[in-house]
Design a protein around this motif. Structure first.
Motif, mmCIF file in Angstrom:
data_model
loop_
_atom_site.group_PDB
_atom_site.id
_atom_site.type_symbol
_atom_site.label_atom_id
_atom_site.label_comp_id
_atom_site.label_asym_id
_atom_site.label_seq_id
_atom_site.Cartn_x
_atom_site.Cartn_y
_atom_site.Cartn_z
ATOM 1 N N LEU A 180 33.258 49.253 41.579
ATOM 2 C CA LEU A 180 32.220 48.791 42.503
ATOM 3 C C LEU A 180 32.694 47.443 43.061
ATOM 4 O O LEU A 180 32.689 46.442 42.339
ATOM 5 C CB LEU A 180 30.885 48.636 41.783
ATOM 6 N N PRO A 181 33.122 47.392 44.313
ATOM 7 C CA PRO A 181 33.773 46.189 44.843
ATOM 8 C C PRO A 181 32.832 45.091 45.296
ATOM 9 O O PRO A 181 33.266 43.969 45.556
ATOM 10 C CB PRO A 181 34.546 46.735 46.044
ATOM 11 N N ASP A 182 31.541 45.404 45.420
ATOM 12 C CA ASP A 182 30.610 44.442 45.998
ATOM 13 C C ASP A 182 29.687 43.831 44.955
ATOM 14 O O ASP A 182 28.578 43.383 45.269
ATOM 15 C CB ASP A 182 29.806 45.076 47.128
ATOM 16 N N GLN A 183 30.139 43.789 43.712
ATOM 17 C CA GLN A 183 29.429 43.049 42.687
ATOM 18 C C GLN A 183 29.999 41.633 42.624
ATOM 19 O O GLN A 183 31.171 41.403 42.953
ATOM 20 C CB GLN A 183 29.573 43.726 41.323
ATOM 21 N N VAL A 184 29.191 40.687 42.190
ATOM 22 C CA VAL A 184 29.678 39.322 42.016
ATOM 23 C C VAL A 184 30.553 39.281 40.768
ATOM 24 O O VAL A 184 30.147 39.727 39.694
ATOM 25 C CB VAL A 184 28.510 38.335 41.890
ATOM 26 N N ALA A 185 31.769 38.762 40.913
ATOM 27 C CA ALA A 185 32.688 38.700 39.785
ATOM 28 C C ALA A 185 32.185 37.728 38.725
ATOM 29 O O ALA A 185 31.446 36.780 39.025
ATOM 30 C CB ALA A 185 34.074 38.270 40.267
ATOM 31 N N SER A 186 32.573 37.975 37.487
ATOM 32 C CA SER A 186 32.270 37.033 36.419
ATOM 33 C C SER A 186 33.093 35.765 36.616
ATOM 34 O O SER A 186 34.114 35.763 37.310
ATOM 35 C CB SER A 186 32.596 37.654 35.054
ATOM 36 N N SER A 187 32.645 34.698 36.006
ATOM 37 C CA SER A 187 33.335 33.413 36.137
ATOM 38 C C SER A 187 34.805 33.542 35.750
ATOM 39 O O SER A 187 35.138 34.026 34.671
ATOM 40 C CB SER A 187 32.654 32.372 35.245
ATOM 41 N N GLY A 188 35.694 33.151 36.670
ATOM 42 C CA GLY A 188 37.123 33.200 36.407
ATOM 43 C C GLY A 188 37.777 34.514 36.759
ATOM 44 O O GLY A 188 39.015 34.614 36.738
ATOM 45 N N ASP A 189 36.987 35.542 37.081
ATOM 46 C CA ASP A 189 37.540 36.864 37.388
ATOM 47 C C ASP A 189 37.515 37.186 38.882
ATOM 48 O O ASP A 189 37.678 38.342 39.274
ATOM 49 C CB ASP A 189 36.762 37.957 36.637
ATOM 50 N N GLY A 190 37.284 36.171 39.712
ATOM 51 C CA GLY A 190 37.202 36.427 41.138
ATOM 52 C C GLY A 190 37.669 35.237 41.947
ATOM 53 O O GLY A 190 38.069 34.193 41.408
ATOM 54 N N VAL A 191 37.609 35.397 43.253
ATOM 55 C CA VAL A 191 37.923 34.326 44.198
ATOM 56 C C VAL A 191 36.899 34.386 45.332
ATOM 57 O O VAL A 191 36.275 35.417 45.565
ATOM 58 C CB VAL A 191 39.348 34.470 44.786
ATOM 59 N N TRP A 192 36.734 33.267 46.042
ATOM 60 C CA TRP A 192 35.837 33.243 47.185
ATOM 61 C C TRP A 192 36.537 33.852 48.392
ATOM 62 O O TRP A 192 37.664 33.499 48.719
ATOM 63 C CB TRP A 192 35.410 31.816 47.502
ATOM 64 N N ALA A 193 35.854 34.799 49.041
ATOM 65 C CA ALA A 193 36.389 35.427 50.245
ATOM 66 C C ALA A 193 35.207 35.800 51.136
ATOM 67 O O ALA A 193 34.126 36.147 50.639
ATOM 68 C CB ALA A 193 37.208 36.668 49.900
ATOM 69 N N PRO A 194 35.376 35.739 52.457
ATOM 70 C CA PRO A 194 34.255 36.060 53.359
ATOM 71 C C PRO A 194 33.818 37.517 53.225
ATOM 72 O O PRO A 194 34.636 38.417 53.120
ATOM 73 C CB PRO A 194 34.841 35.799 54.749
ATOM 74 N N PHE A 195 32.501 37.709 53.245
ATOM 75 C CA PHE A 195 31.916 39.045 53.302
ATOM 76 C C PHE A 195 30.737 38.981 54.243
ATOM 77 O O PHE A 195 29.774 38.255 54.002
ATOM 78 C CB PHE A 195 31.473 39.519 51.914
ATOM 79 N N LEU A 196 30.830 39.678 55.361
ATOM 80 C CA LEU A 196 29.806 39.657 56.401
ATOM 81 C C LEU A 196 29.492 38.219 56.833
ATOM 82 O O LEU A 196 28.329 37.839 56.994
ATOM 83 C CB LEU A 196 28.549 40.383 55.937
ATOM 84 N N GLY A 197 30.551 37.437 56.980
ATOM 85 C CA GLY A 197 30.414 36.097 57.523
ATOM 86 C C GLY A 197 30.026 35.014 56.551
ATOM 87 O O GLY A 197 29.906 33.846 56.942
ATOM 88 N N ARG A 198 29.848 35.356 55.262
ATOM 89 C CA ARG A 198 29.457 34.361 54.273
ATOM 90 C C ARG A 198 30.352 34.494 53.048
ATOM 91 O O ARG A 198 30.759 35.605 52.687
ATOM 92 C CB ARG A 198 27.993 34.552 53.869
ATOM 93 N N PRO A 199 30.677 33.369 52.378
ATOM 94 C CA PRO A 199 31.537 33.446 51.190
ATOM 95 C C PRO A 199 30.893 34.265 50.071
ATOM 96 O O PRO A 199 29.692 34.152 49.809
ATOM 97 C CB PRO A 199 31.694 31.976 50.770
ATOM 98 N N ALA A 200 31.686 35.100 49.448
ATOM 99 C CA ALA A 200 31.221 35.909 48.314
ATOM 100 C C ALA A 200 32.271 35.829 47.214
ATOM 101 O O ALA A 200 33.476 35.937 47.486
ATOM 102 C CB ALA A 200 31.011 37.356 48.744
#
Length: 290
Positions: A180-200
């Motif tokens: 599921l690609p549109d869940q918020v990553a856990s702390s340390g398991d993701g990076v900030w990237a734009p999604f529909l014009g806003r950082p996710a």
């Protein structure tokens, strides 16, 4: 309670979707942040123009979100054969079968669009399939979820490092996994990237797994057909390998999800707080998302 739910699950899909529409509006008007978040996500998406266009998309989304709740009953409680009869057709799925036939592992990237629950059952009825699973807080809901998702050749693994290792092992065996690609990553398991014009804060797992295994990746969605007629499965290949850079790879994933959302905007789960900031992570300074 389970016996009652099983009886409800036997109702025709059009009836359940009708109940779902009413449920969607009840949830929307219930106290809490749900309605404001859903409304703001639609307005900020850039997929509609303020006014009549966005109001129409919001109304459609409220009804579709209720259908998503109601259809969990047949998806989880009806026999496999009956569930799969609701798949009325597919587009692009032959590329997934071709990748499997060529001996490649397959990553199904499934955003929260339409009836995403049926995708795992459809794939798992044909090939070994592994997905991550986070226990629900309710014992009843947890039991229903386990019974509904872990069928045929589908295996559920925990959302921890043991689960990641299981996904990696499945791909190395040239099997399929679901993300599921549109869940918020856990702390340390993701990076900030734009999604529909806003950082996710976007998970980096797909890129890591693909880089280590050379698996074929596809964005997939189960379009909910009108009047309870069933579902049409769509598959869109991610033709190029994801970049090694984590942020660039996350951006590519988000762009792919956006493309699918644009096909079925009313069926996306706008109630989800996609742009929240997990604990221990600093939000980009230029972001005003809440």
């Amino acid at each position: 309670m389970i016996h009652l739910l099983k009886l409800l699950a036997r109702l025709p899909l059009p009836v359940l979707h009708g109940i779902g529409i009413a449920l969607g509006w009840l949830i929307y008007w219930a106290p809490g942040r749900h309605s404001a978040r859903m409304r703001n996500n639609v307005l900020d998406s850039g997929l509609c123009t303020p006014g009549r266009s966005c109001n129409r998309l919001l109304r459609q989304s409220i009804s579709e979100s209720g259908k998503a709740f109601a259809e969990l009953l047949p998806m989880w409680l009806r026999p496999d054969k009956v569930v799969l009869q609701h798949v009325r057709g597919s587009s692009g799925w032959e590329a997934i079968d071709a990748a499997r036939a060529a001996g490649r592992g397959v990553i199904l990237i499934a955003p929260h669009i339409g009836c995403f629950e049926i995708i795992g059952q459809y794939f798992g009825a044909r090939h070994p399939f592994t997905i991550m699973y986070k226990p629900a807080p309710s014992p009843l809901l947890n039991a229903l979820m386990l019974a509904g998702r872990q069928r045929s050749q589908t295996t559920l693994v925990p959302t921890d490092m043991s689960g990641v290792r299981a996904l990696l092992a499945a791909l190395k065996r040239h099997e399929g996994i679901g993300i599921l690609p549109d869940q918020v990553a856990s702390s340390g398991d993701g990076v900030w990237a734009p999604f529909l014009g806003r950082p996710a804060y976007t998970p980096t797992l797909v890129a890591s797994l693909q880089r280590k295994t050379g698996a074929a990746a596809f964005f997939v969605a189960a379009e909910r057909l009108s009047w309870g007629r069933g579902y049409h499965l769509h598959a869109y290949p991610l033709n190029d390998a994801l970049p090694d850079d984590k942020t660039a790879a996350a951006l590519r994933i988000n762009q792919g999800v956006e493309a699918v959302v644009r096909h079925f905007p009313a069926q996306y789960q706008w109630r989800y707080n996609r742009h929240k900031c997990p604990g221990g992570i600093t939000r980009p300074i230029h972001s005003a998302a809440t």
